[in-house]
Design a protein around this motif. Structure first.
Motif, PDB file in Angstrom:
ATOM      1  N   UNK A  49       0.837  -1.197   0.000  1.00  0.00           N
ATOM      2  CA  UNK A  49       0.000   0.000   0.000  1.00  0.00           C
ATOM      3  C   UNK A  49       0.869   1.244   0.000  1.00  0.00           C
ATOM      4  N   UNK A  50       0.397   2.273  -0.723  1.00  0.00           N
ATOM      5  CA  UNK A  50       1.100   3.547  -0.821  1.00  0.00           C
ATOM      6  C   UNK A  50       0.104   4.691  -0.654  1.00  0.00           C
ATOM      7  N   UNK A  51       0.585   5.802  -0.095  1.00  0.00           N
ATOM      8  CA  UNK A  51      -0.248   6.999   0.003  1.00  0.00           C
ATOM      9  C   UNK A  51       0.645   8.225  -0.001  1.00  0.00           C
ATOM     10  N   UNK A  52       0.182   9.269  -0.685  1.00  0.00           N
ATOM     11  CA  UNK A  52       0.911  10.524  -0.717  1.00  0.00           C
ATOM     12  C   UNK A  52      -0.089  11.640  -0.992  1.00  0.00           C
ATOM     13  N   UNK A  53       0.188  12.826  -0.441  1.00  0.00           N
ATOM     14  CA  UNK A  53      -0.737  13.941  -0.685  1.00  0.00           C
ATOM     15  C   UNK A  53      -0.732  14.355  -2.151  1.00  0.00           C
ATOM     16  N   UNK A  54       0.323  13.961  -2.869  1.00  0.00           N
ATOM     17  CA  UNK A  54       0.357  14.138  -4.316  1.00  0.00           C
ATOM     18  C   UNK A  54       0.220  12.747  -4.950  1.00  0.00           C
ATOM     19  N   UNK A  55      -0.960  12.361  -5.410  1.00  0.00           N
ATOM     20  CA  UNK A  55      -1.163  11.004  -5.943  1.00  0.00           C
ATOM     21  C   UNK A  55      -0.175  10.613  -7.036  1.00  0.00           C
ATOM     22  N   UNK A  56       0.277  11.586  -7.824  1.00  0.00           N
ATOM     23  CA  UNK A  56       1.197  11.253  -8.909  1.00  0.00           C
ATOM     24  C   UNK A  56       2.519  10.693  -8.370  1.00  0.00           C
ATOM     25  N   UNK A  57       2.930  11.137  -7.162  1.00  0.00           N
ATOM     26  CA  UNK A  57       4.152  10.593  -6.565  1.00  0.00           C
ATOM     27  C   UNK A  57       3.978   9.122  -6.201  1.00  0.00           C
ATOM     28  N   UNK A  58       2.834   8.800  -5.622  1.00  0.00           N
ATOM     29  CA  UNK A  58       2.547   7.402  -5.283  1.00  0.00           C
ATOM     30  C   UNK A  58       2.460   6.553  -6.539  1.00  0.00           C
TER      31      UNK A  58
END
Length: 335
Positions: free
Chosen positions: A32-41
């Protein structure tokens, strides 16, 4: 058991830890991944974790039944909330430094973890896992007698414009704060910061270099130079002076060359090269302990003490005073 890990924050350290888990370490996978910038994830998913699910928020990732343990690699201001969420979910959590951006925030984490009766938080003070520091500690304990003084330095080639004077403590010296406590098995009672002549290479918003002076409860005196525009490379120095001798942190392995009328050794230029193996070891340690339900390594208490000590150092920067450092009683969970 393969530990299923969720990574919150997919910037530089989040990317590197994901690569490490997927390609270097054993016993875990990033699911699982999460980032406030979805493109980074999404970019990290494509590069290193094609089977990982991307969550809209860190809270959703932490709550997911597919996640056994959490890595918090997001910006420091978010650490407290994510670690508290992991504790509430009864999931082991590895948090990059800082544990929280304030001592009060770190205290809340300690209280929440203590209330569960189980250690589930490991803080990313990777120097405790560095081979050179472990050699220094073993030599100190076996051969030097009682430690009397430490002389140290933390040098970076340069820092960006957004790096300001307090960051020399909160972002740079924070590692020495934890390392000295670990080396000495001792806590600090006072801090002072003095400023030598400023280098012409430092921008207007940072006083550089600085010297931090610490005293421990056992009377050990520590001086540490912080010089973040030294130009020549990334250089970490530490010398322990004991009653019976002196021990110096080994230099990173390098090949000496004789060429063009010079005898020389290469010097590292970044922290990733210097401490890459330590990052591997600390994260493998976390993975190995997750199945037991409790974790080891630097604790939430260590993160809390580092926050209290660093706040005192920043006050010393601002006032020029010798600032006392006072710690609350340590909960039995961290004995």
């Amino acid at each position: 058991m393969t530990v299923k890990i969720g990574v919150v924050g997919t910037g530089m350290i989040g990317r590197d830890h994901t690569r490490r888990i997927q390609e270097v370490l054993t016993g875990a996978e990033v699911v699982a991944l999460s980032d406030y910038l979805p493109k980074n994830a999404e970019a990290l998913q494509a590069a290193h974790a094609p089977d990982a699910e991307i969550f809209a928020t860190g809270e959703e990732l932490i709550a997911s039944d597919s996640v056994d343990a959490v890595l918090v690699c997001s910006t420091g201001s978010t650490h407290e909330a994510y670690v508290l969420a992991a504790i509430a979910a009864r999931k082991p959590v590895f948090c990059e430094k800082p544990l929280a951006t304030t001592a009060e925030g770190a205290r809340r984490i300690v209280e929440a973890e203590t209330a569960t009766g189980t250690r589930r938080v490991q803080v990313g003070f990777m120097r405790r896992f560095d081979r050179s520091y472990n050699l220094l500690k073993a030599t100190m304990e076996a051969e030097l007698g009682a430690p009397l003084m430490i002389h140290a330095a933390h040098r970076n080639p340069t820092v960006p414009e957004q790096y300001v004077t307090p960051m020399a403590i909160h972002d740079t010296f924070i590692h020495e704060i934890d390392t000295f406590r670990w080396l000495l098995d001792d806590d600090f009672v006072s801090a002072q910061v003095v400023f030598p002549r400023k280098t012409r290479h430092a921008h207007a918003r940072v006083a550089d270099p600085q010297i931090v002076l610490l005293e421990t409860s056992k009377g050990v005196r520590i001086d540490c130079e912080i010089f973040v525009n030294c130009r020549y490379g990334y250089d970490i120095q530490c010398q322990v002076v004991g009653e019976d001798g002196v021990a110096t942190l080994p230099e990173p392995m390098a090949v000496t060359t004789r060429k063009d009328e010079r005898l020389s050794n290469p010097i590292l230029t970044d922290w990733q090269s210097r401490f890459g193996a330590a990052f591997d070891t600390e994260l493998q340690d976390f993975i190995d302990t997750v199945p037991s339900g409790t974790v080891g390594g630097p604790s939430a208490w260590d993160g809390y003490v580092a926050a209290i000590s660093s706040d005192a150092c920043v006050t010393a920067q601002e006032t020029g005073d010798i600032v006392p450092i006072s710690l609350p009683d340590r909960p039995k969970l961290y004995d």
